[in-house]
Design a protein around this motif. Structure first.
Motif, short mmCIF file in Angstrom:
data_model
loop_
_atom_site.label_atom_id
_atom_site.label_comp_id
_atom_site.label_asym_id
_atom_site.label_seq_id
_atom_site.Cartn_x
_atom_site.Cartn_y
_atom_site.Cartn_z
N UNK A 4 0.83 -1.21 0.00
CA UNK A 4 0.00 0.00 0.00
C UNK A 4 0.86 1.26 0.00
N UNK A 5 1.96 1.22 0.74
CA UNK A 5 2.85 2.38 0.77
C UNK A 5 3.50 2.60 -0.59
N UNK A 7 0.46 8.56 -6.11
CA UNK A 7 0.17 9.84 -5.50
C UNK A 7 -1.13 9.86 -4.72
N UNK A 8 -1.46 8.74 -4.09
CA UNK A 8 -2.70 8.62 -3.33
C UNK A 8 -2.41 8.18 -1.91
N UNK A 9 -3.19 8.65 -0.93
CA UNK A 9 -3.00 8.19 0.45
C UNK A 9 -3.51 6.75 0.59
N UNK A 10 -3.03 6.00 1.59
CA UNK A 10 -3.46 4.62 1.79
C UNK A 10 -4.97 4.47 1.94
N UNK A 11 -5.64 5.49 2.48
CA UNK A 11 -7.09 5.41 2.66
C UNK A 11 -7.85 5.39 1.33
N UNK A 27 -6.52 -6.37 -2.27
CA UNK A 27 -7.08 -7.72 -2.24
C UNK A 27 -5.96 -8.69 -2.57
N UNK A 28 -5.60 -9.54 -1.64
CA UNK A 28 -4.54 -10.53 -1.85
C UNK A 28 -5.21 -11.88 -2.06
N UNK A 29 -4.96 -12.49 -3.20
CA UNK A 29 -5.64 -13.74 -3.56
C UNK A 29 -4.63 -14.75 -4.10
N UNK A 30 -5.01 -16.03 -4.00
CA UNK A 30 -4.17 -17.07 -4.60
C UNK A 30 -4.33 -17.08 -6.11
N UNK A 31 -5.56 -16.73 -6.58
CA UNK A 31 -5.86 -16.66 -8.01
C UNK A 31 -6.73 -15.44 -8.25
#
Length: 846
Positions: free
Chosen positions: A429-430, A437-441, A446-450
């Motif tokens: 995210x960082x 040029x966007x804040x983390x908010x 989404x972390x996925x296997x596929x």
């Protein structure tokens, strides 16, 4: 017809087009044409014979053929045979046949279960240039179709043969479905060149495919970007495939790094990687990247196919490009479609498109190659900033982060695969925030296997957004992360049938019993209820991620409220709690409304009739069982009532003999519609005039409502007398315009008054009809919705059993008589519903 030794100089006559296709195939003689999944081999001469035989079965007029695009020998022969017979062929996936049949009313349907000739004469006017129809979505069965001419198919196949240098000695592994334009173009081009095709059921990760590749000397393997991702994972670099001449890639943009890796691998192992760019609207291919330039320009789409040209159309001021020289790519060439079709009437149109505006943003590079840099519409607005999603993906990739970027409304959704190792969410995210040029908010990860994918292999961005959850914490958790499995599970539980991503409520046989449970469940899952949910696929509902503002209560369809209110008014009036008569007549209008929404939405005529008969059975069977049981101890209830023939064997009202008139009327009316729907002419008329036909029937039925035609005796409780109310409900479900609803309102207000002896009863039924016509849904407190849902779903059982409950308490405690009657009916419905699903049967309400 389409596959010739060269592009035609003049459009041949209808007969000669078919003969030329067969002659073209026969011209390659004993050369190998097809190898089936079971190892069966067909020479071109044998294929020509089978195609000729298949074409001969299409005697008579030119018709619309809906064909499941199966990549096996029968599927290919069926497709070529229909083309050779000069039919107009709509190729679709097996899972989407029902939806497309409902939308386009084909004359012939060819699926996995065989061929069904719906009619011998065409239902629609078909333009003489029209040859092929493909869904714009390729794999999801969108009713928006691409209209292609025979000349477009020929031109594009010839262009592909020339651009790829396809040889008669080539063997292509057809690993793609035929309803996908890429798969179909592989078939066309290789048959045009006299090359062979291996029709395989194996994926590129299966060892079985590679055994077939070696056995049959496969020289060509086509794939979409996901195919190449699978190839890398499955150790393709270590496979020994000496016969392989080239891999072809299309179906979406592949990451330049992966393009370069495969091109370099090909240099080492003796095969080429050919990157192609195309669209269904261009019959398949638009541009091809020369293999000798792939390593130096892995992000380019190459040069236009022979006979075609590309140009850049400047963007309007409000879509100013973020990079210089970028505009919308416009393609011109003989393979451009005739135009789109969104309705059967569009099949009569000729050419409406001369040049294809691709919707892709691109430019001509200094090295003379064309490049796609994005997609019009793939622009998100986050924190007031316009962000090109394609460019965002390229910037992230250049920074070492491979991610799919989707528009999540007020944020960007990043999809990252974790197979290479654990993903450090904070670091990702960082990094993304710094690059974009966007804040983390303003980012969701989404972390996925596929990555979720469509059947075509493209990433399903909508599903990715759904997986990211709600954008604001105030949204109820029930709306977050709705998956295909969630919706499919709801359908399976309610309908007692296994549901898949391509299924719809209608295709699964849903009707008025289950729709209450399903509609309330969907509203709970999605936070709202899409208007066309009965005909929407499970996958599209799961991907419907429009998260609503947090509001009190829940939304419920007005006809559910009317059904619950009507059965309560019936029971309460009979139990002397109050007097509000007319509920059963209002239920008949609701029954007509639901019949049109569900049973008459089925695709083929025979399927409609089958759904209608099942609906009649679901009313009749439990009614016969209950009434026959009650007759054992009730005077005045006997064989006539148990066999549901009281209304046609007696004239005047008497109690308890006429208690079950509503059930009889509902069964007869559904059977009447089934009989009408079985008539081909009526079926065609209903599809062409879905509102005006039931309105005309309601108008015609006024002759029995006013006693112009009929029999002496009771005139309020016979099916033929109340048919006008049933038909009004039917027409209400088909009303698509305000003028339709106004007309129905006028008819209701003009015909209901005077039908009953009491003005209050007239007013109740008329008000109910107006609510059905004008009010699609109501927002009510959640506890109220739950109770209404139970009562509406159990309405048939409440009606059947309340006669045995309320008489014991109506004079002493009328409110308890009413509540117990409702409770007994709900309990019986719940018990029978659960038991019947376990036993593989299913009975429901009208």
């Amino acid at each position: 017809m389409t596959l010739l030794h060269g592009a035609p100089t003049e459009r041949p006559r209808v007969l000669s087009r078919g003969v030329r296709l067969v002659e073209h195939l026969r011209g390659f003689g004993t050369a190998l044409a097809l190898v089936g999944p079971d190892g069966v081999r067909l020479t071109y001469a044998q294929l020509a014979e089978r195609v000729e035989q298949e074409a001969a079965t299409y005697a008579g007029a030119r018709r619309l053929v809906l064909l499941g695009g199966r990549a096996d020998l029968p599927g290919v022969v069926a497709y070529l045979g229909a083309l050779a017979a000069d039919q107009v062929v709509l190729v679709a996936g097996e899972a989407t046949l029902d939806g497309l049949a409902a939308a386009y009313d084909p004359d012939v349907v060819v699926g996995a279960s065989g061929r069904r000739d719906v009619r011998s004469e065409p239902a629609h006017e078909l333009h003489p240039d029209l040859a092929l129809l493909l869904s714009t979505s390729g794999s999801t069965g969108s009713p928006k179709l691409v209209r292609l001419s025979a000349e477009s198919l020929v031109a594009n196949a010839a262009a592909i043969v020339e651009a790829l240098g396809i040889r008669p000695t080539d063997v292509a592994a057809l690993t793609l479905p035929l309803h996908y334009c890429y798969g179909l173009s592989v078939l066309h081009a290789h048959l045009m060149a006299g090359a062979a095709l291996l029709l395989t059921e194996h994926s590129v990760v299966d060892d079985g495919l590679w055994r077939e590749v070696r056995e049959h000397g496969v020289t060509t393997i086509p794939g979409v970007p996901h195919t190449f991702e699978l190839l890398e994972r499955s150790g393709f670099a270590d496979r020994d495939v000496p016969s392989l001449r080239y891999l072809t890639q299309a179906g979406g943009r592949m990451a330049p790094d992966r393009v370069r890796r495969f091109a370099e691998l090909g240099e080492r192992k003796g095969f080429d990687l050919v990157v192609m760019y195309g669209q269904t609207e261009a019959t398949a291919r638009i541009a091809v990247l020369p293999p000798d330039r792939t390593i130096g320009a892995p992000g380019a789409i190459g040069l236009p196919v022979p006979g075609g040209s590309l140009s850049v159309r400047p963007l309007p001021d409000d879509e100013a490009a973020v990079e210089p020289g970028v505009g919308e790519l416009v393609y011109a060439g003989p393979n451009v479609m005739l135009g789109y079709a969104e309705h059967p009437d569009d099949l009569a149109l000729g050419r409406t498109v001369e040049a294809l505006a691709t919707g892709d943003l691109g430019r001509l590079r200094p090295d003379g190659l064309w490049e796609v840099v994005g997609r019009r519409g793939r622009v998100a607005k986050v924190l007031g900033l316009r962000i090109d999603l394609d460019r965002a993906e390229r910037l992230l990739a250049a920074s070492g982060l491979v991610a799919v970027v989707a528009d999540g409304g007020d944020r960007l959704v990043l999809g990252v695969v974790d197979q290479a190792g654990r993903v450090d969410r904070a670091r990702v995210l960082a990094l993304a925030g710094g690059v974009l040029g966007l804040p983390p908010t303003a980012l969701a990860l989404v972390v996925v296997a596929e990555l979720p994918r469509l059947a075509s292999g493209k990433v399903d961005a909508g599903a990715l957004v759904v997986m990211s959850g709600p954008a604001v914490e105030s949204v109820e958790p029930a709306y977050a992360g709705v998956s295909v499995d969630d919706v499919a599970g709801l359908y399976s539980a309610a309908l007692g049938r296994r549901a898949g991503p391509a299924d719809t409520f209608v295709s699964l046989g849903g009707d008025s019993l289950s729709y209450v449970e399903v509609s309330l469940g969907l509203e709970r899952l999605l936070g709202h209820l899409p208007v066309e949910w009965p005909t929407a696929t499970v996958a599209s509902l799961a991907a419907d991620h429009h998260v609503p503002e947090r509001r009190w209560g829940r939304l419920v369809e007005a006809n559910v409220v009317l059904r619950a209110f009507a059965i309560v008014s019936i029971v309460g009036s009979h139990a002397n709690l109050f007097t509000l008569l007319g509920g059963a007549h209002l239920l008949l209008a609701v029954a007509g409304f639901n019949l049109a929404r569900f049973q008459l939405t089925a695709a083929a005529r025979t399927e409609r009739v089958r759904h209608l008969l099942r609906s009649a059975m679901r009313i009749a069977v439990p009614s016969i069982v209950v009434i026959a049981t009650v007759s054992l101890w009730t005077d005045g209830i006997g064989l006539r009532q148990a066999m549901l023939v009281n209304g046609i064997t007696t004239r005047n009202w008497s109690e308890p003999g006429w208690y079950y008139w509503f059930v009889e009327a509902a069964v007869y009316l559904v059977l009447l519609v089934a009989a009408l729907a079985a008539v081909p002419a009526f079926d065609r008329l209903e599809r062409r005039h879905p509102f005006w036909l039931p309105f005309a029937l309601a108008t015609a039925a006024l002759v029995t409502r006013y006693g112009i035609v009929g029999v002496p005796g009771d005139n309020l409780h016979r099916a033929h007398v109340v048919f006008w109310l049933f038909a009004l409900g039917w027409a209400t479900a088909r009303a698509s315009r305000r003028s339709h609803r106004v007309l129905l309102s006028v008819m209701a207000l003009a015909t209901v008054p005077g039908f009953f002896d009491e003005g209050a009863r007239d007013a109740y039924v008329a008000a109910g009809l107006l609510a059905l016509i004008w009010v699609p849904a109501l927002r009510l407190p959640t506890p109220v919705v739950r109770v209404l849902g139970l009562v509406a779903a159990a309405s048939l059982w409440i009606y059947l059993l309340h006669w045995q409950v309320y008489p014991h308490l109506e004079h002493q405690v009328p409110w308890l008589a009413t509540v117990l009657s409702l409770a007994v009916g709900v309990a019986a419905w719940w018990l029978v519903e659960r038991t019947s699903k376990r036993m593989g049967t299913w009975f429901g309400n009208p």
